[in-house]
Every structure is written in structure tokens, then in C-alpha cells.
Scaffold this motif. Structure first.
Motif, PDB file in Angstrom:
ATOM      1  N   LYS A  15     -13.917  20.780 -30.952  1.00  0.00           N
ATOM      2  CA  LYS A  15     -12.812  21.129 -30.051  1.00  0.00           C
ATOM      3  C   LYS A  15     -11.518  21.092 -30.866  1.00  0.00           C
ATOM      4  CE  LYS A  15     -15.370  21.247 -26.350  1.00  0.00           C
ATOM      5  NZ  LYS A  15     -15.858  22.532 -25.918  1.00  0.00           N
ATOM      6  N   LYS A  17      -8.734  20.009 -30.072  1.00  0.00           N
ATOM      7  CA  LYS A  17      -8.042  18.720 -29.934  1.00  0.00           C
ATOM      8  C   LYS A  17      -8.587  17.675 -30.903  1.00  0.00           C
ATOM      9  CE  LYS A  17     -10.703  17.230 -25.883  1.00  0.00           C
ATOM     10  NZ  LYS A  17     -10.587  16.993 -24.440  1.00  0.00           N
ATOM     11  N   MET A  20      -6.526  18.791 -34.353  1.00  0.00           N
ATOM     12  CA  MET A  20      -5.075  19.011 -34.371  1.00  0.00           C
ATOM     13  C   MET A  20      -4.348  17.772 -34.887  1.00  0.00           C
ATOM     14  SD  MET A  20      -4.154  18.908 -30.333  1.00  0.00           S
ATOM     15  CE  MET A  20      -4.180  17.369 -29.394  1.00  0.00           C
ATOM     16  N   THR A 109      -1.274  30.884 -27.225  1.00  0.00           N
ATOM     17  CA  THR A 109      -1.716  29.517 -26.968  1.00  0.00           C
ATOM     18  C   THR A 109      -3.227  29.468 -26.841  1.00  0.00           C
ATOM     19  OG1 THR A 109      -1.560  29.790 -24.563  1.00  0.00           O
ATOM     20  CG2 THR A 109       0.415  28.992 -25.703  1.00  0.00           C
ATOM     21  N   ASN A 111      -6.219  26.527 -25.101  1.00  0.00           N
ATOM     22  CA  ASN A 111      -6.414  25.283 -24.367  1.00  0.00           C
ATOM     23  C   ASN A 111      -6.963  24.208 -25.295  1.00  0.00           C
ATOM     24  OD1 ASN A 111      -8.236  23.400 -22.578  1.00  0.00           O
ATOM     25  ND2 ASN A 111      -6.672  24.273 -21.233  1.00  0.00           N
ATOM     26  N   GLU A 112      -6.585  22.968 -25.031  1.00  0.00           N
ATOM     27  CA  GLU A 112      -7.003  21.849 -25.877  1.00  0.00           C
ATOM     28  C   GLU A 112      -8.517  21.641 -25.904  1.00  0.00           C
ATOM     29  OE1 GLU A 112      -5.370  18.125 -24.453  1.00  0.00           O
ATOM     30  OE2 GLU A 112      -5.640  18.740 -22.379  1.00  0.00           O
ATOM     31  N   ASP A 113      -9.235  22.140 -24.902  1.00  0.00           N
ATOM     32  CA  ASP A 113     -10.691  21.994 -24.860  1.00  0.00           C
ATOM     33  C   ASP A 113     -11.428  23.181 -25.479  1.00  0.00           C
ATOM     34  OD1 ASP A 113     -10.836  19.438 -23.639  1.00  0.00           O
ATOM     35  OD2 ASP A 113     -10.287  20.358 -21.722  1.00  0.00           O
ATOM     36  N   ILE A 133      -1.341  24.573 -28.914  1.00  0.00           N
ATOM     37  CA  ILE A 133      -2.391  24.000 -28.074  1.00  0.00           C
ATOM     38  C   ILE A 133      -1.711  23.417 -26.843  1.00  0.00           C
ATOM     39  CG2 ILE A 133      -4.250  22.308 -27.896  1.00  0.00           C
ATOM     40  CD1 ILE A 133      -4.506  22.461 -30.961  1.00  0.00           C
ATOM     41  N   ASP A 135      -2.198  21.974 -22.592  1.00  0.00           N
ATOM     42  CA  ASP A 135      -3.126  21.447 -21.593  1.00  0.00           C
ATOM     43  C   ASP A 135      -3.123  22.380 -20.390  1.00  0.00           C
ATOM     44  OD1 ASP A 135      -0.859  20.845 -20.056  1.00  0.00           O
ATOM     45  OD2 ASP A 135      -1.046  18.679 -20.307  1.00  0.00           O
ATOM     46  N   VAL A 141       0.590  20.136 -26.441  1.00  0.00           N
ATOM     47  CA  VAL A 141      -0.088  18.908 -26.855  1.00  0.00           C
ATOM     48  C   VAL A 141      -0.462  18.922 -28.337  1.00  0.00           C
ATOM     49  CG1 VAL A 141      -0.963  18.344 -24.558  1.00  0.00           C
ATOM     50  CG2 VAL A 141      -2.355  19.752 -26.088  1.00  0.00           C
ATOM     51  N   GLY A 142      -0.314  20.085 -28.977  1.00  0.00           N
ATOM     52  CA  GLY A 142      -0.670  20.170 -30.383  1.00  0.00           C
ATOM     53  C   GLY A 142      -0.524  21.568 -30.928  1.00  0.00           C
ATOM     54  N   GLU A 143      -0.982  21.741 -32.146  1.00  0.00           N
ATOM     55  CA  GLU A 143      -0.986  23.044 -32.791  1.00  0.00           C
ATOM     56  C   GLU A 143      -2.226  23.136 -33.657  1.00  0.00           C
ATOM     57  OE1 GLU A 143       2.577  23.248 -35.189  1.00  0.00           O
ATOM     58  OE2 GLU A 143       1.772  21.882 -36.701  1.00  0.00           O
TER      59      GLU A 143
END
Length: 174
Positions: A15, A17, A20, A109, A111-113, A133, A135, A141-143
Motif C-alpha cells: 500500500k 501508505k 510514503m 492524487t 488514496n492512501e489504501d 496521497i 484520505d 496524508v502523504g506523497e
């Protein structure tokens, strides 16, 4: 199945996430941040994420290093095209003084999942090396970048003990 194939299979199923970097290490400004703050970050980074505020972290845009040319040029040296004059207003001399004035609003973008394979597919489809990234609420929440993905794949190769052997190399020894 070879060790490299196993590493790739594992890599693709991760994933985003999981790979990241921490949010604290990312270049982030709020939309009301001065352009000078953006320029300070861009001295050492290739991009800066723009969020609505530090509490909500709703992704508003991105400012890429390459786009700073528009910020630094005077408006009279910009070429206006019919239907596309927004870059004229991105110049500091044209009145752009906050991050929201110079950011790109259409940010790619994921999704984190999502899986690494999904991220790679999206990067290829849109010919970009970087995705934000988010949510389910649109919060940054990230990149994930191609550089991060290459580093993660190489890490998996070392952990798994896989050896990369490139056949047909011009540097073969006989």
C-alpha cells in the motif's frame, strides 16, 4: 519464480501508505503563505504542497519548481493565449503574493489504501513522477514519487537477497 520477480510481486502489492515518507518531512505550506516562503522551500525541493490550513490539511494545490518561472517573470513577458490567462497573474509583479495565487489547482492524487501498482499505473498514464496521497476526506496524508518507489524496490531487493543481473549488458566480461 526468481528472487527479482518475488521482490516485484511484493513491491506491487504494498500500500502506498506503507512506503510514503512521514508528513513532517514533506514540503507543505498553507494557501495564505507568502510566496517568499514557497521560494525558500523550493531552493531544496522540487515541489511544495498547498493545504487550506494546518489543522484540516485539505489539499488545495501544488507548486512545482519548474512553474516558478511564471512567478519570477514580469507579466508583460508572459504570452497570453485565448482562454488561458491565469499564468499572467502568477507573477509577483502581477500581484501574486500568496501560495494560492501561484499553485496548480488540479493535483493528481491517490488514496492512501491504493497499491504501489496502482500508483505506478497512474504515474504512467498521466506521465507524472509524483502523486499526493489523500484520505477519504481529501486530507493530505502523504506523497509518493517515483524516487520513493525506486528506493523502496531497491530496499526490498536487499532484504530479500535478490540480485539484479542484467543480461545483454554492454559491460560483459569474457
Amino acid at each position: 519464480m526468481s528472487e527479482v520477480e518475488k521482490a516485484l510481486q511484493t513491491f506491487h502489492s504494498l500500500k502506498v501508505k506503507q512506503v510514503m515518507p512521514p508528513l513532517a518531512s514533506m514540503p507543505i505550506v498553507t494557501k495564505d503563505s507568502p510566496v517568499v516562503d514557497v521560494l525558500k522551500l523550493l531552493r531544496t525541493r522540487h515541489h511544495v504542497w498547498v493545504v487550506n490550513n494546518r489543522d484540516d490539511m485539505k489539499l488545495e494545490g501544488v507548486i512545482r519548481y519548474i512553474n516558478i518561472v511564471d512567478v519570477l517573470l514580469p507579466p508583460e513577458l508572459q504570452k497570453a493565449r485565448l482562454g488561458n490567462i491565469s499564468h499572467l497573474f502568477k507573477s509577483i509583479l502581477g500581484g501574486a503574493d500568496r501560495a494560492e495565487h501561484v499553485m496548480e489547482r488540479n493535483v493528481l492524487t491517490i488514496n492512501e489504501d491504493a497499491s504501489v501498482l496502482e500508483a505506478l499505473t497512474k504515474m504512467k498514464r498521466y506521465k507524472v513522477p509524483l502523486l499526493a496521497i489523500i484520505d477519504e476526506n481529501g486530507k493530505l496524508v502523504g506523497e509518493i514519487s517515483l524516487r520513493i518507489l525506486v528506493n523502496e524496490f531497491m530496499r526490498l531487493m536487499r532484504i530479500g537477497g535478490a540480485q539484479w543481473s542484467q543480461s545483454g549488458s554492454s559491460s560483459q566480461s569474457e
